[in-house]
Design an enzyme around this catalytic site. Structure first.
Site, short mmCIF file in Angstrom:
data_model
loop_
_atom_site.label_atom_id
_atom_site.label_comp_id
_atom_site.label_asym_id
_atom_site.label_seq_id
_atom_site.Cartn_x
_atom_site.Cartn_y
_atom_site.Cartn_z
N HIS A 129 42.31 14.85 21.60
CA HIS A 129 42.98 14.50 22.85
C HIS A 129 44.48 14.73 22.68
O HIS A 129 44.95 14.95 21.55
CB HIS A 129 42.72 13.04 23.21
N HIS B 233 50.90 17.98 21.60
CA HIS B 233 50.06 18.42 20.49
C HIS B 233 48.75 17.64 20.45
O HIS B 233 48.63 16.57 21.05
CB HIS B 233 50.80 18.23 19.16
#
Length: 179
Positions: free
Chosen positions: A40, A126
Site C-alpha cells: 500500500h 512509495h
C-alpha cells in the site's frame, strides 16, 4: 489500536510489485520482505489511537477527500530509506502526483486538531517492499521495476496488529475518490 491511512493499490499492480519482490529476493540478504496483501501507499501513520477517536478520524478523512478524483501515478524506480548504501527500508518509488500531495497535506491539516502532529519529513510517494533490522547485504545487481501507470481510487483507515510473524493490516473504513 495501531492505525494508519493508506492509498490502496489495485490488485493487478500489487501482483506486479510482488513479482518484483520475488526478483529482488536473490539479490539481498537480511531483508524481511513485505507480503503481497500488505502492499500500500502510506499517507499518514497515526500510531496508537483510542477507539473513541475513530469516528472523528473517519469524518476528517471524508472531509479531506471531498472534491478529489482518482489519482494517476506509476512505478518510477527502486530505493531505500535513509539511503540504498545503508537502508532500513526498501521501497518501490511512485511518480509524483501534485493532487495526491495536496490530499496528503490536507489530511495532515484535518488531523492536526485531533492531536496528530504534522509530519516534519517531506512526503515521498512509495510502497514499502522490505524492512531491515541489523545489517543487510546486497549482491550489487538490482532489477529495475517495470514502469507501470495505475489509478488510486480508494483511501483507507487501516488497523495494524502486531504479531510475532509480522503485522497484519485490516481496513477499518474505505473511502472512494469520486469528485
Amino acid at each position: 489500536m495501531r492505525t494508519f491511512i493508506a492509498a490502496l493499490i489495485p490488485e493487478e499492480i500489487k501482483l506486479e510489485m510482488n513479482r518484483y519482490i520475488m526478483d529482488m529476493k536473490p539479490h539481498w540478504e537480511g531483508v524481511k520482505w513485505e507480503k503481497y496483501e500488505k502492499l500500500h501507499l502510506t499517507l499518514k501513520f497515526l500510531g496508537e489511537v483510542e477507539e473513541s477517536k475513530i469516528e472523528e478520524i473517519k469524518i476528517a478523512l471524508m472531509e479531506s477527500i471531498k472534491g478529489y478524483s482518482p489519482f494517476m501515478t506509476g512505478i518510477s524506480g527502486f530505493g531505500g530509506f535513509p539511503s540504498l548504501k545503508n537502508p532500513r527500508v526498501l521501497f518501490i518509488g511512485l511518480s509524483e502526483n501534485r493532487g495526491l500531495l495536496r490530499l496528503q497535506r490536507k489530511m495532515e491539516e484535518r488531523l492536526e486538531p485531533l492531536g496528530f502532529k504534522k509530519e516534519s519529513r517531506i512526503f515521498i510517494s512509495h510502497v514499502t517492499i522490505g524492512r531491515i533490522k541489523g545489517r543487510a547485504r546486497s549482491k550489487g545487481f538490482f532489477p529495475i521495476p517495470q514502469n507501470i501507470s495505475f489509478s488510486i481510487t480508494e483511501i483507507a483507515l487501516m488497523r495494524s496488529v502486531l504479531h510475532p510473524e509480522g503485522s497484519k493490516y485490516t481496513p477499518i473504513s474505505v473511502f472512494r475518490l469520486t469528485a
